[in-house]
Design a protein around this motif. Sequence first.
Motif, PDB file in Angstrom:
ATOM      1  N   ASP A  45       1.193  -1.112   0.352  1.00  0.00           N
ATOM      2  CA  ASP A  45      -0.182   0.176   0.301  1.00  0.00           C
ATOM      3  C   ASP A  45       1.121   1.241   0.660  1.00  0.00           C
ATOM      4  N   ARG A  46       0.762   2.035  -0.970  1.00  0.00           N
ATOM      5  CA  ARG A  46       1.939   2.560  -0.904  1.00  0.00           C
ATOM      6  C   ARG A  46       1.206   4.452  -0.601  1.00  0.00           C
ATOM      7  N   SER A  47       0.208   4.517   0.415  1.00  0.00           N
ATOM      8  CA  SER A  47      -0.485   5.666   0.452  1.00  0.00           C
ATOM      9  C   SER A  47      -0.019   5.921   1.337  1.00  0.00           C
ATOM     10  N   HIS A  48       0.770   4.927   2.515  1.00  0.00           N
ATOM     11  CA  HIS A  48       1.420   5.694   3.540  1.00  0.00           C
ATOM     12  C   HIS A  48       3.417   5.810   3.321  1.00  0.00           C
ATOM     13  N   SER A  49       3.525   6.685   3.646  1.00  0.00           N
ATOM     14  CA  SER A  49       4.703   6.953   3.591  1.00  0.00           C
ATOM     15  C   SER A  49       5.945   6.192   4.301  1.00  0.00           C
ATOM     16  N   GLU A  50       6.835   6.103   4.365  1.00  0.00           N
ATOM     17  CA  GLU A  50       7.743   5.059   4.439  1.00  0.00           C
ATOM     18  C   GLU A  50       7.745   5.169   6.133  1.00  0.00           C
ATOM     19  N   ASP A  51       7.922   6.101   6.947  1.00  0.00           N
ATOM     20  CA  ASP A  51       7.845   7.020   7.989  1.00  0.00           C
ATOM     21  C   ASP A  51       6.693   6.386   9.161  1.00  0.00           C
ATOM     22  N   ARG A  52       5.622   5.919   7.885  1.00  0.00           N
ATOM     23  CA  ARG A  52       3.626   5.772   8.677  1.00  0.00           C
ATOM     24  C   ARG A  52       4.253   3.803   8.116  1.00  0.00           C
ATOM     25  N   GLN A  53       4.377   3.586   7.015  1.00  0.00           N
ATOM     26  CA  GLN A  53       4.941   2.245   7.640  1.00  0.00           C
ATOM     27  C   GLN A  53       6.147   1.452   8.681  1.00  0.00           C
ATOM     28  N   ALA A  54       6.863   2.764   8.724  1.00  0.00           N
ATOM     29  CA  ALA A  54       7.083   1.847  10.002  1.00  0.00           C
ATOM     30  C   ALA A  54       7.015   1.766  11.647  1.00  0.00           C
ATOM     31  N   GLY A  55       5.783   2.220  11.147  1.00  0.00           N
ATOM     32  CA  GLY A  55       4.868   2.899  12.088  1.00  0.00           C
ATOM     33  C   GLY A  55       3.414   1.807  12.238  1.00  0.00           C
ATOM     34  N   LEU A  56       3.514   1.100  11.096  1.00  0.00           N
ATOM     35  CA  LEU A  56       2.566   0.075  10.746  1.00  0.00           C
ATOM     36  C   LEU A  56       2.986  -1.089  11.675  1.00  0.00           C
ATOM     37  N   VAL A  57       4.648  -1.498  11.145  1.00  0.00           N
ATOM     38  CA  VAL A  57       5.042  -2.200  11.537  1.00  0.00           C
ATOM     39  C   VAL A  57       4.811  -2.648  13.135  1.00  0.00           C
ATOM     40  N   ALA A  58       5.347  -1.548  14.094  1.00  0.00           N
ATOM     41  CA  ALA A  58       5.520  -1.207  15.449  1.00  0.00           C
ATOM     42  C   ALA A  58       4.174  -1.217  15.764  1.00  0.00           C
ATOM     43  N   ALA A  59       3.179  -0.570  14.852  1.00  0.00           N
ATOM     44  CA  ALA A  59       1.193  -0.743  15.847  1.00  0.00           C
ATOM     45  C   ALA A  59       0.814  -2.977  15.575  1.00  0.00           C
ATOM     46  N   LEU A  60       1.124  -2.934  14.560  1.00  0.00           N
ATOM     47  CA  LEU A  60       0.482  -4.358  14.332  1.00  0.00           C
ATOM     48  C   LEU A  60       1.581  -4.789  15.528  1.00  0.00           C
ATOM     49  N   ALA A  61       2.556  -4.967  15.745  1.00  0.00           N
ATOM     50  CA  ALA A  61       3.159  -5.241  16.802  1.00  0.00           C
ATOM     51  C   ALA A  61       2.746  -5.267  18.307  1.00  0.00           C
ATOM     52  N   PHE A  62       2.584  -4.344  18.661  1.00  0.00           N
ATOM     53  CA  PHE A  62       1.955  -3.578  20.084  1.00  0.00           C
ATOM     54  C   PHE A  62       0.577  -2.697  19.642  1.00  0.00           C
ATOM     55  N   PRO A  63      -0.380  -3.735  19.244  1.00  0.00           N
ATOM     56  CA  PRO A  63      -1.910  -2.407  18.955  1.00  0.00           C
ATOM     57  C   PRO A  63      -2.046  -1.641  19.549  1.00  0.00           C
ATOM     58  N   GLU A  64      -1.885  -2.206  20.930  1.00  0.00           N
ATOM     59  CA  GLU A  64      -2.567  -1.686  22.904  1.00  0.00           C
ATOM     60  C   GLU A  64      -1.602  -0.145  22.597  1.00  0.00           C
ATOM     61  N   ARG A  65      -0.846   0.233  22.456  1.00  0.00           N
ATOM     62  CA  ARG A  65       0.356   0.829  22.687  1.00  0.00           C
ATOM     63  C   ARG A  65       0.076   2.354  21.067  1.00  0.00           C
ATOM     64  N   VAL A  66      -0.764   2.231  20.171  1.00  0.00           N
ATOM     65  CA  VAL A  66      -1.365   2.985  19.514  1.00  0.00           C
ATOM     66  C   VAL A  66      -1.835   4.043  20.363  1.00  0.00           C
ATOM     67  N   ALA A  67      -1.070   5.726  20.124  1.00  0.00           N
ATOM     68  CA  ALA A  67      -1.466   6.510  21.275  1.00  0.00           C
ATOM     69  C   ALA A  67      -2.105   7.699  20.296  1.00  0.00           C
ATOM     70  N   ARG A  68      -2.743   8.396  21.149  1.00  0.00           N
ATOM     71  CA  ARG A  68      -3.789   9.857  20.507  1.00  0.00           C
ATOM     72  C   ARG A  68      -3.075  11.159  21.198  1.00  0.00           C
ATOM     73  N   ALA A  69      -2.489  12.138  20.784  1.00  0.00           N
ATOM     74  CA  ALA A  69      -2.306  13.448  21.695  1.00  0.00           C
ATOM     75  C   ALA A  69      -3.337  13.311  22.289  1.00  0.00           C
ATOM     76  N   ASP A  70      -3.288  14.218  23.548  1.00  0.00           N
ATOM     77  CA  ASP A  70      -4.381  13.956  24.704  1.00  0.00           C
ATOM     78  C   ASP A  70      -3.682  15.262  25.999  1.00  0.00           C
ATOM     79  N   GLY A  71      -4.402  16.115  25.351  1.00  0.00           N
ATOM     80  CA  GLY A  71      -3.617  17.258  27.144  1.00  0.00           C
ATOM     81  C   GLY A  71      -2.357  17.261  27.208  1.00  0.00           C
ATOM     82  N   GLY A  72      -1.312  17.546  26.441  1.00  0.00           N
ATOM     83  CA  GLY A  72      -0.032  17.583  26.319  1.00  0.00           C
ATOM     84  C   GLY A  72       0.392  16.335  26.645  1.00  0.00           C
TER      85      GLY A  72
END
Length: 836
Positions: free
Chosen positions: A509-536
């Motif tokens: 899927d070339r819609s993601h940059s290589e940086d995002r691709q690296a993040g996707l691999v890490a997210a698949l390994a640790f899905p519960e550690r995906v995080a969103r900015a929230d109050g600092g």
Amino acid sequence: MIRYDALADLPVRDALPGLTEALDAHGTAVLVAPPGTGKTTLVPLALAGLLGDGPRRRVVVAEPRRIAARAAARRMAWLLGEKTGGCVGYTVRGERVTGRDTCVEVVTTGVLLQRLQRDQELSGVDVVVLDECHERHLDADTAAAFLWDVRETLRPELRLVAASATTDAQGWARLLGGAPVVEARGASHPVEVVWAPPVRPVRPPHGMRVDPALLSHVASVVRRALAERDGDVLCFLPGVGEITRVAGQLAGLGDVDVLRVHGRASAAVQDAVLMPGERRRVVLATSVAESSLTVPGVRTVVDSGLAREPRVDHARGLSALTTVRASQAAGRQRAGRAGREAPGAVYRCWAEAEDARLPRFPSPEIKVADLTAFALQVACWGDPEASGLALLDAPPVGAMAAARGVLAAVGAVDDVGRATERGVALARLGVHPRLGRALVDSVPFVGSDVAAEVVALLSEEAPREYGDDLAVALRRARRGGDAYAARWRSEVRRLRAVGAEVSRPPARDRSHSEDRQAGLVAALAFPERVARADGGSYLMLSGTRAEAGAGSGLSGADWISVAVADRPVGKGHARVQLGAVVDEDVARLAAGALLEVRDEVRWDGGDVVARRVERLGAVELSVRSLTDPDPGLVRDALLEGLRREGFGLLRWPAEAGVLRQRLAFLRLHLGEPWPDVSDGALHARVEEWLEPELSRARRRADLARIDAGEALARLLPWASGEAGRLDELAPERITVPSGSRIRIDYARPEQPVLAVKLQEMFGLQQSPRVAGVPLLVHLLSPAGRPAAVTADLASFWRDGYQGVRAELRGRYPKHPWPQDPAAAEPTRHTNARLRR
């Protein structure tokens, strides 16, 4: 040509007849041999028949670390006058040096586990030696359990040896079916112990933090050892960071070389340490130098007394190493390094009095580590609960439950914990099941190259200088010329090969940059550690908060994928050590199993809040109000409001409050069938007394319209007929001698209060009672102020009245104050009214 002179110097040779006899008779043995005796090198050669005319056997030696496996194989090959790959070879992850004539193969315990899973009979192997089993690494414990299972069920002729310098010999003997314990005499070189504690107190280790004052002290002890002793100095420190700091403090030692040995050091550096040096050396090492190898030239050991052990925080889903005091067994192992070639000394950087308080052995990894990989191993072995395996320590129930939860989430086990086909494939990848899942599932989106590269980067801790941005670290590894980058490239090649066997065809899927691709691999390994900015800070999908370090390239991103995190000392949030910038699409893709849309109706901010929430784990993605929420959910929210804020949310006319007090009085003194009207009891029976009003309510204002008195009346014992006696047993008012009907105060159910003017009680000898309980009479002055309190009127008239009369008679002359109140006429009037 065999170096018989070197073999003759190894003290373990005297134990070989006993070991051979034990194996011939029992098939198993426990070998206890101090450091430097040759148990790692001479014993396997003898068991393989390479030193005499006996039959040749195939021997596998399992070591806990790659550096030890390579060093042991090279030492044995040298003793035979060969190079590795001949009669002696080795296999570690990503590297195999063996040949068709190899009789002794040294492997890591992880490699041995992989072989056992592929071939449970371990075909062609005659003897397995589990070396350094005292270290209690999880892979070694697991391999021992599997090997005993194989011997008991499939191959009774398979011989097993558990070997160590310091271990719970009797425990291992029991584990191996009552195996004989064979002990070898120690090396002939004594080691002097020098106690060298810091002059001033230092802070104990916490997490990965070590007091810099202790490291400065260790550096000073190294300098002292160089001045007081001959030969090289081997200094034990807990980790790479501490080695770097102490090395910096030892700069400028002149003609002394400072070398560093740890698991991340290059093979060339490790090999150089194991060869004699031309100049004097200080070798700074982690625990990798404790076992199975000799650093030539060392006459002195400096021991910081610290080690690193794994820990897992199940509540936050974080695994990390932590710094601990090294065990007594580790201390003996370290000290033994100084006496391998000649008399030596060990400088221990703690007080002698502290030594007895140290733990005897290291904490078994099975007790403290993440058990996900272990749980997959035993599931693939066919024993998901590990209940039938011979283990020195049973796995903790909570840790196993958490591990099975992770395996179920990645599809590695079925509903009853058995390994699925996918689970078997993941187990054979040679990485943690989380990373295996990432490798397999990311290929269609990022391609096999990026998938293998990122998983290789996550499978071994990257150097700190690579930074905390995963994508940046990936680029540094690609162009790096350091030891880590070399090992990383080797692991990438291995993962690309094994991953191709189990991955789906790539459809990048070339819609993601290589940086995002690296993040996707890490997210698949640790899905519960995906995080969103929230109050600092960042809120992980698991609910744990995390912060990026100052100046981090991750700061400011809306979404990140956290690969590695820890919890700093004194901090409530986790700290991101390695992560990648991602976006919401990546988060949804990687953590799709955590995505849910549900109607939430709850009590919040003092009223019912109804909304439809799209949530990814703990992170809310979208929210909209509900105009027609489910009545059952509304009712639950209203009940929650009543639990939080109390039944004061209902309307309580005065008579309703009095009714509750009267019922509480009857319950206390008469019990059943009078109802319990405490808050807890009312919540428990809410369906009986607050319906149907509650089912019609939708918000706080509706609760305020419910008459609590009318609702409470439903709890009266109507069925038994006792409800009709309420006014008899607990009347609201009571008639006093003056004829007045006075209200009873039931606020204190232990003893209700009757507040009445004193003159109205003249002539009454006994205090009034309700339900057999005497009322506490508050006798009031003519102005309505308390003059006396009694539950025994006869006693008051006799002993207390005269004092009250003397005090109040002059103040209220218009009211009667007879000399004998017990015989006087009660009245609610003044003297003037009485005369008329």
